[in-house]
Design a protein around this motif. Sequence first.
Motif, PDB file in Angstrom:
ATOM      1  N   ILE A  34       0.854  -1.180   0.000  1.00 49.30           N
ATOM      2  CA  ILE A  34       0.000   0.000   0.000  1.00 49.30           C
ATOM      3  C   ILE A  34       0.891   1.231   0.000  1.00 49.30           C
ATOM      4  O   ILE A  34       1.901   1.266   0.708  1.00 49.30           O
ATOM      5  N   GLY A  35       0.524   2.232  -0.771  1.00 50.25           N
ATOM      6  CA  GLY A  35       1.357   3.421  -0.781  1.00 50.25           C
ATOM      7  C   GLY A  35       0.786   4.555  -1.603  1.00 50.25           C
ATOM      8  O   GLY A  35      -0.426   4.631  -1.832  1.00 50.25           O
ATOM      9  N   TRP A  36       1.686   5.434  -2.027  1.00 52.79           N
ATOM     10  CA  TRP A  36       1.308   6.665  -2.705  1.00 52.79           C
ATOM     11  C   TRP A  36       2.102   6.862  -3.984  1.00 52.79           C
ATOM     12  O   TRP A  36       3.318   6.621  -4.016  1.00 52.79           O
ATOM     13  N   PHE A  37       1.418   7.301  -5.024  1.00 54.62           N
ATOM     14  CA  PHE A  37       2.024   7.752  -6.266  1.00 54.62           C
ATOM     15  C   PHE A  37       1.662   9.211  -6.472  1.00 54.62           C
ATOM     16  O   PHE A  37       0.775   9.745  -5.802  1.00 54.62           O
ATOM     17  N   ARG A  38       2.354   9.852  -7.401  1.00 50.45           N
ATOM     18  CA  ARG A  38       1.987  11.212  -7.762  1.00 50.45           C
ATOM     19  C   ARG A  38       2.271  11.436  -9.243  1.00 50.45           C
ATOM     20  O   ARG A  38       3.101  10.767  -9.841  1.00 50.45           O
ATOM     21  N   GLN A  39       1.550  12.397  -9.810  1.00 46.12           N
ATOM     22  CA  GLN A  39       1.756  12.764 -11.200  1.00 46.12           C
ATOM     23  C   GLN A  39       1.743  14.282 -11.315  1.00 46.12           C
ATOM     24  O   GLN A  39       0.727  14.923 -11.052  1.00 46.12           O
ATOM     25  N   ALA A  40       2.888  14.836 -11.698  1.00 45.14           N
ATOM     26  CA  ALA A  40       3.033  16.267 -11.884  1.00 45.14           C
ATOM     27  C   ALA A  40       2.714  16.628 -13.332  1.00 45.14           C
ATOM     28  O   ALA A  40       2.796  15.776 -14.228  1.00 45.14           O
ATOM     29  N   PRO A  41       2.368  17.886 -13.593  1.00 37.50           N
ATOM     30  CA  PRO A  41       2.078  18.299 -14.965  1.00 37.50           C
ATOM     31  C   PRO A  41       3.235  18.004 -15.912  1.00 37.50           C
ATOM     32  O   PRO A  41       4.385  18.331 -15.616  1.00 37.50           O
ATOM     33  N   GLY A  42       2.934  17.354 -17.018  1.00 33.34           N
ATOM     34  CA  GLY A  42       3.938  17.047 -18.011  1.00 33.34           C
ATOM     35  C   GLY A  42       4.841  15.880 -17.681  1.00 33.34           C
ATOM     36  O   GLY A  42       5.788  15.606 -18.428  1.00 33.34           O
ATOM     37  N   LYS A  43       4.587  15.186 -16.579  1.00 30.98           N
ATOM     38  CA  LYS A  43       5.420  14.063 -16.177  1.00 30.98           C
ATOM     39  C   LYS A  43       4.583  12.799 -16.016  1.00 30.98           C
ATOM     40  O   LYS A  43       3.369  12.851 -15.863  1.00 30.98           O
ATOM     41  N   GLN A  82       2.593  11.915   5.635  1.00 29.47           N
ATOM     42  CA  GLN A  82       2.967  13.194   6.225  1.00 29.47           C
ATOM     43  C   GLN A  82       4.050  13.818   5.363  1.00 29.47           C
ATOM     44  O   GLN A  82       5.112  13.225   5.173  1.00 29.47           O
ATOM     45  N   MET A  83       3.790  15.009   4.843  1.00 24.77           N
ATOM     46  CA  MET A  83       4.707  15.682   3.938  1.00 24.77           C
ATOM     47  C   MET A  83       5.199  16.967   4.601  1.00 24.77           C
ATOM     48  O   MET A  83       4.415  17.886   4.840  1.00 24.77           O
ATOM     49  N   ASN A  84       6.493  17.015   4.898  1.00 21.82           N
ATOM     50  CA  ASN A  84       7.108  18.177   5.522  1.00 21.82           C
ATOM     51  C   ASN A  84       8.099  18.833   4.571  1.00 21.82           C
ATOM     52  O   ASN A  84       8.587  18.212   3.628  1.00 21.82           O
ATOM     53  N   ASN A  85       8.420  20.087   4.853  1.00 21.75           N
ATOM     54  CA  ASN A  85       9.368  20.846   4.039  1.00 21.75           C
ATOM     55  C   ASN A  85       9.047  20.724   2.552  1.00 21.75           C
ATOM     56  O   ASN A  85       9.901  20.399   1.731  1.00 21.75           O
ATOM     57  N   LEU A  86       7.805  20.996   2.218  1.00 20.22           N
ATOM     58  CA  LEU A  86       7.351  20.843   0.840  1.00 20.22           C
ATOM     59  C   LEU A  86       8.046  21.820  -0.095  1.00 20.22           C
ATOM     60  O   LEU A  86       8.335  22.959   0.270  1.00 20.22           O
ATOM     61  N   LYS A  87       8.297  21.341  -1.309  1.00 20.50           N
ATOM     62  CA  LYS A  87       8.962  22.116  -2.338  1.00 20.50           C
ATOM     63  C   LYS A  87       8.030  22.282  -3.537  1.00 20.50           C
ATOM     64  O   LYS A  87       7.134  21.465  -3.741  1.00 20.50           O
ATOM     65  N   PRO A  88       8.242  23.318  -4.352  1.00 24.34           N
ATOM     66  CA  PRO A  88       7.396  23.488  -5.538  1.00 24.34           C
ATOM     67  C   PRO A  88       7.361  22.262  -6.436  1.00 24.34           C
ATOM     68  O   PRO A  88       6.319  21.968  -7.035  1.00 24.34           O
ATOM     69  N   GLU A  89       8.464  21.529  -6.524  1.00 20.76           N
ATOM     70  CA  GLU A  89       8.497  20.343  -7.359  1.00 20.76           C
ATOM     71  C   GLU A  89       7.669  19.188  -6.805  1.00 20.76           C
ATOM     72  O   GLU A  89       7.501  18.165  -7.473  1.00 20.76           O
ATOM     73  N   GLN A 112      -5.209  16.847  -5.132  1.00 23.45           N
ATOM     74  CA  GLN A 112      -4.252  17.827  -5.652  1.00 23.45           C
ATOM     75  C   GLN A 112      -3.443  18.448  -4.526  1.00 23.45           C
ATOM     76  O   GLN A 112      -3.998  18.917  -3.526  1.00 23.45           O
ATOM     77  N   VAL A 113      -2.127  18.460  -4.699  1.00 21.92           N
ATOM     78  CA  VAL A 113      -1.212  19.161  -3.800  1.00 21.92           C
ATOM     79  C   VAL A 113      -0.489  20.225  -4.613  1.00 21.92           C
ATOM     80  O   VAL A 113       0.161  19.915  -5.611  1.00 21.92           O
ATOM     81  N   THR A 114      -0.611  21.467  -4.186  1.00 19.88           N
ATOM     82  CA  THR A 114       0.044  22.575  -4.873  1.00 19.88           C
ATOM     83  C   THR A 114       0.938  23.312  -3.889  1.00 19.88           C
ATOM     84  O   THR A 114       0.466  23.780  -2.849  1.00 19.88           O
ATOM     85  N   VAL A 115       2.222  23.408  -4.212  1.00 18.62           N
ATOM     86  CA  VAL A 115       3.199  24.085  -3.362  1.00 18.62           C
ATOM     87  C   VAL A 115       3.647  25.339  -4.102  1.00 18.62           C
ATOM     88  O   VAL A 115       4.344  25.261  -5.117  1.00 18.62           O
ATOM     89  N   SER A 116       3.247  26.487  -3.596  1.00 17.46           N
ATOM     90  CA  SER A 116       3.524  27.741  -4.284  1.00 17.46           C
ATOM     91  C   SER A 116       3.445  28.904  -3.311  1.00 17.46           C
ATOM     92  O   SER A 116       2.700  28.863  -2.337  1.00 17.46           O
ATOM     93  N   SER A 117       4.221  29.950  -3.600  1.00 18.41           N
ATOM     94  CA  SER A 117       4.148  31.182  -2.825  1.00 18.41           C
ATOM     95  C   SER A 117       3.017  32.072  -3.299  1.00 18.41           C
ATOM     96  O   SER A 117       2.663  33.030  -2.639  1.00 18.41           O
TER      97      SER A 117
END
Length: 117
Positions: A34-43, A82-89, A112-117
């Motif tokens: 059991i786990g987690w995947f992710r898909q970023a735009p264009g990847k 648990q996601m810490n120190n998140l980055k834009p990527e 959806q997870v979005t990391v942005s200023s």
Amino acid sequence: QVQLVESGGGLVQPGGSLRLSCVMSGFTSNLYAIGWFRQAPGKEREGVSCFSVSDTNTYYSDSVKGRFTISRDSAKFMVFLQMNNLKPEDTAVYYCHADRKSGYEYWGQGTQVTVSS
């Protein structure tokens, strides 16, 4: 036969934290991992973190190692990321995932997870 429902995504600033949750239901017996995947735009979709049900060994991709932690609450049929120190990527749609030893896979609808200023 297995349903996975994710929640907890949202907008967060770089360096912030989020905790994703996944609730499992249906015929959840004899799952292999059991786990987690992710898909970023264009990847393409990539594995982020997972654990082996049988021995509880955990896996993390190099890009998240040291920042993300996978855990579970067996009594509630839930798995967390648990996601810490998140980055834009880290911006992506995150999917809960489970499989059986036969290779059959189950997927959640994504959050959806979005990391942005």
